[in-house]
Design an enzyme around this catalytic site. Sequence first.
Site, PDB file in Angstrom:
ATOM      1  N   CYS A  87      71.896  53.959  45.964  1.00 38.95           N
ATOM      2  CA  CYS A  87      71.281  53.162  44.827  1.00 38.95           C
ATOM      3  C   CYS A  87      70.214  53.700  44.102  1.00 38.95           C
ATOM      4  CB  CYS A  87      70.659  51.913  45.752  1.00 38.95           C
ATOM      5  SG  CYS A  87      71.818  51.078  46.792  1.00 38.95           S
ATOM      6  N   HIS A 332      74.637  44.076  41.535  1.00 40.24           N
ATOM      7  CA  HIS A 332      74.221  45.491  41.992  1.00 40.24           C
ATOM      8  C   HIS A 332      75.238  46.394  41.635  1.00 40.24           C
ATOM      9  CE1 HIS A 332      72.390  48.569  43.967  1.00 40.24           C
ATOM     10  NE2 HIS A 332      72.627  48.406  45.296  1.00 40.24           N
TER      11      HIS A 332
END
Length: 381
Positions: A87, A332
């Site tokens: 991430c 995301h």
Amino acid sequence: MTRRAVIAAARRTPVAPRGGGLKDLQADELAAPVFSKLLDDEGIEGGMVDHVLLGNALYAGGNPARMAALRAGLPPTVPAMTIDTQCCSGLDAIIQGARLIEAGAARCVIAGGAESYSRAPVRMHRPKAMGKEPVVYTRPAFAPPPFDDPDLSEAAARLAARLEIGREDQAVFAVHSHEKARAVKTSKKRVVCPGTDLVDDSFTRPLSIRAAMRAPVLYGDRETGLSAATIACEADGAAATLLLSEDFARERGIRGLNVFKTGSKGGDPADPALTPIELAKQLLKQTGFDVVDMNAIELHEAYAVQAMAAANVLNIPSKSLNPFGGGLARGHPIGASGAILMVQLHNHWQIQRQQGFREHYKAMGLIAAAGGLAAGIVVEA
């Protein structure tokens, strides 16, 4: 003498849920038009770029950064590197680009992230013995034994239970994220990818508390559990920044956000959501700023509880937290999410300027990653 890096331009594609409006494009195909638009924005020729850095988490090789750079028409002489810190990848790419400039190793860098959940390769472990079948897996290990390496959603559910952050509080946070995103929804800074007509984040929608509470619990218990409304959806998208050295920007009459301080930090792999808290404290101490000094703080929302935990400990005011909405409202795209934070901050600064803000602008971007990692950056203008 340390040089300063300037974020001269920042662009991104819209973000679409997995299987949505960007489903036919590979990660490099998403990133390439963003790269091209960045150069057009500031009148920079491709040959002036010293390096390309791209974050990506799902592609397992192939160097999407190089693919994207060549697709964007950059000369073959421009080197390109793909970074995988899950991430954190997109923000880490920007941090490393800034550090290249600070070290005097570059004057012009394109840095960002790209991810296509829709086109990511199917992952399989090669069998150890001849004649055995490959074993499909959904994610690699993020920490080896004896470390605890929980599924990220399970870790977030455990955090919610431990901190007693209830389902309704999480739902309220998610609703506010969508409300902020809808209030400022604009395609002004979006880059439309060839072959698509998507101009805005397609997941952003009117979301009521009632609807959010109706979503079934996917992880955890009924009191503090996580649902589809409070977990950011898997998504496709790309974002990047054009980083220039301060002297190069001055030569070309370009104003931007100065990169004031950057940082990366490791923490407990079992509690990855908490690592950005310590990093934020470190960055604030190093800069001499306080949370209340920040005009905006972009804190990635992979889970409502993860963002809430950090916001609560750091006492981030609601008005400065993710002013355009966060990951819960758009999705995301793992490798791109950290870079999207910086596009949002660059947009926020430009809007503030257009509205007459002439004071010292200060902002921070923060993101957590699997394995107990965090990346952060403080910018000013």
